[in-house]
Write an enzyme that holds these catalytic residues in place. Structure first.
Site, PDB file in Angstrom:
ATOM      1  N   GLU A   5       0.872  -1.189   0.000  1.00 12.11           N
ATOM      2  CA  GLU A   5       0.000   0.000   0.000  1.00 12.11           C
ATOM      3  C   GLU A   5       0.896   1.221   0.000  1.00 12.11           C
ATOM      4  O   GLU A   5       1.717   1.417   0.899  1.00 12.11           O
ATOM      5  CB  GLU A   5      -0.914  -0.010   1.235  1.00 12.11           C
ATOM      6  CG  GLU A   5      -2.116   0.934   1.114  1.00 12.11           C
ATOM      7  CD  GLU A   5      -1.859   2.320   1.660  1.00 12.11           C
ATOM      8  OE1 GLU A   5      -1.598   3.229   0.843  1.00 12.11           O
ATOM      9  OE2 GLU A   5      -1.894   2.488   2.878  1.00 12.11           O
ATOM     10  N   CYS A  11      -1.718   9.027   3.824  1.00 11.49           N
ATOM     11  CA  CYS A  11      -1.734   8.627   2.418  1.00 11.49           C
ATOM     12  C   CYS A  11      -3.088   8.906   1.799  1.00 11.49           C
ATOM     13  O   CYS A  11      -3.215   9.050   0.577  1.00 11.49           O
ATOM     14  CB  CYS A  11      -1.370   7.150   2.272  1.00 11.49           C
ATOM     15  SG  CYS A  11      -2.391   6.046   3.267  1.00 11.49           S
TER      16      CYS A  11
END
Length: 1024
Positions: free
Chosen positions: A772, A806
């Site tokens: 990720e 993020c």
């Protein structure tokens, strides 16, 4: 309640009904468009939902095409059971240009009629004829200034100025008003000011925040003092209105704090609201009475049923909090009478303003007042403008003192109020609906609510209210969590702290002090169950004060990394063969351990990685959620799954672990993501070598301790802090590593992917990588978006935790129709936030994680300046006393908003990972989608729109891993928002979702031919 009093209450009720005879509730009259609207809403729930949404968006629609388009979008769904007249009207809504404008104009006028039904005027001057007409009829008033949500200090200043102007205007106007009640002097009925104004406390300070409780009170009083001074000069009454539950204690504290100041302490004409639908309302009232008695204060208590029931239930459900409101209407009605009695029994300090249209409630107050010997000047009855006019007329005819609550404001400002009134009037349990629309028997409407309650709830007579009075047990949420910790029942999220509760604020502040007293925390390695000290090490520093050392950390090198992998490899066979139930139990035990240390774990994050109180608490809660969720998911996946059903054959699919898993975690969610990746690996039967980020090793060490306390066998979890530059390749390229789980930057992630897949002759398997990475996330703000919400969502998504998520919004794509207005409000809101050390909860934004991050972010700011994009910049140092210490020792950067940014520029394309926002103007929603999709990333995205057609387009065409509609783009919830992206944001795995554990396992299929000599058993059995 004794039978004699009950009999008198009913007699009074029947008398009031007699006084209402011949009058109809105008809002329920079928002869008018408003009446038809209410009839349709009451008879069709789908129509009611769409109509409320349409009324909500209508003031934002700038032209006829937008009005017609939204009508068709909201009311053309053939699957919804709309009234036939509506279906007919929609069918012919826009056959021509001229007809469209006529229809749009007609709809506008009709919605304005609805607004005028409940809103007395657009301004004080505009409402003056209404106010004077009320007074000429013998009725008093209270004005409530409607307005947009206050999202900036500029808007709070504007709101405060409106109050000052209102008092100035009404003070001048009252000189010509005769007091009500034919009494001498200037007071109505001999005791009440002629000017009565209700103040919204949340308008006094744009950053009002229960977490920063005392700070919010002090900042609010700065605006409230001049308003109260002007009210005192006018001899006016000031009521502190009550809003949603989260602001309740702040409102009480604000009223008490300012009234304790010598300047105002003796002024008798102020009031506060008690909401009877709140379970804790009796305790709140008791606190008010104690305060008034101890300080010698006099005040009015406006007793209401409560107007935010739906919102309170929704918020509590989403956060897994105890629901603060009574679930049954009769409980609220019974509590209303109970609270009224308490107020009347304390009439030496309190006046009662009975705010209800319910004849039963009103009659009960009338008779209880007589029983308590309360004189007329100690009580008045309040009704809402535009609602239940026959009720207010009956009360006036009965000789009672009646005040009408009159909202004043523009249609746009009044939408939230208007929608609440529509909800209230069309609810099944609405007294006005039951009286004027359903026309229920008077005897039913006058029944004692306790009797109704006893019929619906088991137990002895009178037990209903007693069982449900006051707040639910404080431990409700934790009891649920503890039950879940044993793997019993469905998964429920760990509730974040409700900061409006003083014990949470007090205990968290103490946790910060307790954690700090242990600094610097000594952090060893842990390999194979043994603590290991190393000669080399590094320090973990507080980003908000780089002179403070949080921990002294031993640093692993190549030798320790290889030892950790060897320990994990050795422990793997036994852990692989450990039953899934036992592995899941270890996660549940770890969750229980984390709960016990929850405040300590969150306080550590405030100091080690610079998260605010709320962000740190949410991070720990998410970690607990991962433990609970993945434990259950493993139990769901553990049983072999039969595949196909044919005679003479059994086929079963089963899952088993891959082997040694290397977990490389980020610093921005140091507990949550570390726990999520590690627990997924552990519960599936893998063994783990965990390398925390070098910026958050102390938090990583706490996770190590939690797994240790959960009873993991030696070698199942190995803790090796150290620099990624020297450890990364050793861990990811090692031939004995079968699985790598990484969350972090794109460049590092791609490097790990390449190293993992390099051919190594010593390796017995192809490594799997769970990856990720970052994002360049966009929120689209449509032309019909609710700007009150849009500004808040954008601000929190872009600058929450300094933009170091993020999932953070770094591109704001705004349709040009509302661009200028939105950007103006966004800048003002950004200018209003506090920036400084986040251990002080009034600071919304703190320092970035380290010097290197600071330098990189400032480089992008310079890039934007050099490109010539207009820049709004907010300095982090000492704004308006937002924090008590200068920011010189921390890695602070300015909050930066660039506008009119080219969507192809580096500023709009590259991940910055800091508080830098690029605002992009687009012509329409289709262009907004093209821009939103126009980067290498696909992690999160948001759409703020009230157009069903555009929302549908976004669902189909906004290519992003997590799409959030009409909310911010951060804050994924385990089990509800499986998180992860694709393109350059990742490989498509979804943490916290039902498929995540599959990435940590391999599937095996076992098939057996069960035919022997032509005979086979009827049913197969799974393999042992």
């Amino acid at each position: 309640m004794n039978s004699e009093l009950e009999s008198r209450i009913r007699q009074t009720g029947y008398r009031l009904y007699d006084l209402m005879e011949g009058e109809a509730g105008s809002i329920f009259s079928r002869e008018y468009w408003v009446g038809k609207l209410f009839e349709w809403c009451m008879n069709s729930e789908p129509f009611k939902v769409q109509m409320l949404r349409f009324i909500d968006v209508f003031p934002y629609l700038r032209d006829t095409d937008a009005v017609i388009g939204h009508i068709q979008q909201y009311f053309s769904d053939p699957t919804l059971n709309f009234p036939s007249a509506v279906n007919w009207g929609i069918k012919y809504v826009a056959p021509s240009w001229m007809t469209s404008r006529i229809i749009a104009g007609s709809i506008g006028m009709n919605i304005a009629k609805v607004a005028r039904q409940f809103i007395a005027g657009t301004s004080a001057k505009d409402s003056l004829p209404v106010l004077e007409k009320l007074r000429s009829s013998g009725l008093a008033f209270s004005i409530d200034l409607l307005g947009e949500a206050v999202v900036s200090e500029k808007e709070a200043d504007g709101y405060a100025e409106r109050y000052l102007q209102l008092f100035e205007f009404l003070d001048s106007a009252q000189s010509s008003w005769r007091p009500l009640g034919a009494v001498l002097g200037g007071l109505d009925w001999g005791h009440s000011p002629r000017v009565n104004v209700s103040i919204k406390p949340s308008a006094m300070y744009s950053q009002m925040n229960a977490c920063a409780f005392e700070h919010s009170i002090e900042k609010s009083k700065e605006r409230l003092r001049p308003i109260l001074r002007r009210a005192v000069k006018a001899g006016a009454f000031v009521n502190f209105d009550m809003e949603h539950h989260g602001l309740k204690d702040l409102t009480f504290a604000l009223h008490q704090s300012i009234m304790e100041e010598a300047e105002f302490g003796s002024y008798p004409h102020t009031g506060i609201v008690i909401q009877a639908y709140l379970r804790e309302s009796e305790k709140d009232l008791e606190r008010i009475i104690r305060w008034a008695n101890q300080g010698g204060f006099h005040l009015t208590v406006r007793l209401v049923k409560g107007a935010y029931w739906d919102q309170e239930v929704i918020v509590a459900g989403q956060r897994n909090w105890p629901v603060p409101v009574f679930a049954v209407k009769s409980e609220t009605d019974a509590n209303f009478e109970h609270l009224a009695r308490i107020i009347l029994q304390n009439s030496n300090r309190l006046k009662l303003a009975c705010a209800s249209h319910n004849i039963r409630s009103i009659s009960a107050v009338v008779e209880m007042a007589k029983e308590a010997g309360v004189a007329g000047e100690q009580i008045e009855f309040q009704v809402l403008y535009g609602m239940g006019q026959p009720v207010r007329n009956a009360l006036h005819k009965a000789g009672l003192h009646v005040r009408v609550y009159c909202p004043v404001g523009e249609m746009l400002q009044g939408m939230a109020y208007l929608v609440r009134r529509l909800l209230e009037n069309t609810a099944n349990q609405s007294f006005l609906r039951q009286t004027f629309s359903q026309r229920l028997p008077k005897a039913d409407l006058l029944r004692n609510p306790v009797d109704k309650l006893n019929k619906s709830l088991p137990g002895p007579p009178g037990a209903g209210l007693a069982r449900h009075e006051g707040p639910p047990p404080e431990s409700v949420g934790s009891e649920i969590a503890r039950e879940a910790g044993h793997g019993v029942g469905p998964f429920t999220i760990e509730p974040v702290y409700d900061w409006s509760r003083s014990e949470h604020r007090r205990q968290f502040a103490a946790a910060l002090n307790n954690v700090r007293e242990r600094f610097p925390i000594q952090v060893p390695l842990q390999i194979g169950g043994y603590r290991i000290q190393t000669a080399s090490g590094f320090a973990s520093l507080n980003p908000n004060d780089s002179y403070e050392t949080v921990g002294t950390v031993c640093s692993a090198d190549i030798k320790e990394a290889e030892l950790a992998i060897a320990a994990a490899k050795s422990a793997f066979p036994q852990w692989r063969d450990t039953p899934a139930q036992h592995r899941a139990d270890c996660l549940f035990k770890a969750a229980a351990s984390a709960r016990l240390k929850r405040r300590e774990l969150a306080a550590l994050q405030v100091l080690e990685v610079g998260k605010t109180w709320s962000e740190a608490d949410a991070d720990v809660c998410e970690a607990i959620d991962y433990l609970e969720y993945y434990g259950r998911e493993m139990l769901r996946r553990a049983a072999p799954r039969p595949m196909g059903q044919v005679p003479g054959e059994t086929s079963f699919l089963l899952y088993e672990p891959r082997g040694v898993a290397v977990v490389i975690a980020p610093w921005n969610f140091p507990m949550a993501i570390s726990t999520g990746m590690s627990s997924a690996a552990i519960v599936t039967g893998n063994t783990v070598v965990y390398k925390p980020a070098s910026q958050s090793p102390v938090t990583g060490f706490m996770l190590n301790g939690i797994f240790e306390e959960a009873g993991l066998p030696r070698g199942v979890f190995n803790f090796v802090p150290g620099p990624g530059s020297s450890l990364g390749d050793v861990l990811t390229a090692h031939p004995d590593v079968a699985l790598i789980a990484f969350t972090g930057s794109r460049d590092v992630g791609l490097h790990i992917l390449a190293k993992a897949h390099e051919n190594n002759e010593r390796s017995a398997f192809v490594k799997n990588v769970v990856l990720e990475m970052g994002g360049k996330n966009a929120i689209i703000v449509d032309s019909d978006a609710d700007l009150d919400e849009a500004v808040v969502y954008a601000l929190h998504s872009a600058f929450g935790y300094q933009g170091q998520k993020c999932s953070a919004c770094s591109r704001l794509i705004v349709v040009e129709d509302i661009y200028d207005r939105f950007v103006e409000r966004l800048k003002a809101a950004a200018q209003s936030i506090g920036i400084g050390p986040v251990e002080f909860p009034q600071n919304f934004m703190g320092a970035v994680i380290e010097q290197a991050a600071r330098d990189r972010i400032l480089g992008y700011v310079e890039m934007g300046k050099n490109a010539g994009y207009p820049l709004f910049e907010l300095s982090p140092v000492g704004r308006n006393g937002a924090h008590p210490h200068p920011a010189g020792n921390g890695w602070f950067v300015p909050l930066s908003i660039f506008t009119d940014v080219d969507p192809e520029s580096r500023l709009a394309q590259e991940e910055i990972f800091g508080p830098v926002l690029a605002v992009i103007k687009v012509k329409d929603f289709d262009e907004a989608l093209r821009v939103a999709n126009g980067t290498q990333y696909a992690l999160t995205g948001g759409v703020l729109s009230r157009s069903p057609a555009n929302i549908r387009k976004a669902r189909e065409n906004f290519r992003t891993g997590n799409l959030y509609i009409n909310r911010g783009c951060t804050g994924a919830v385990v089990g509800r928002h499986p998180f992860g992206g694709f393109k350059m944001s990742g490989l498509g795995s979804k943490a916290g979702g039902p498929d995540y554990l599959l990435h940590f396992m391999i599937a095996r299929n076992i098939v057996e031919n069960t035919v022997r000599k032509g005979y086979a058993p009827l049913e197969g059995a799974p393999p042992d």
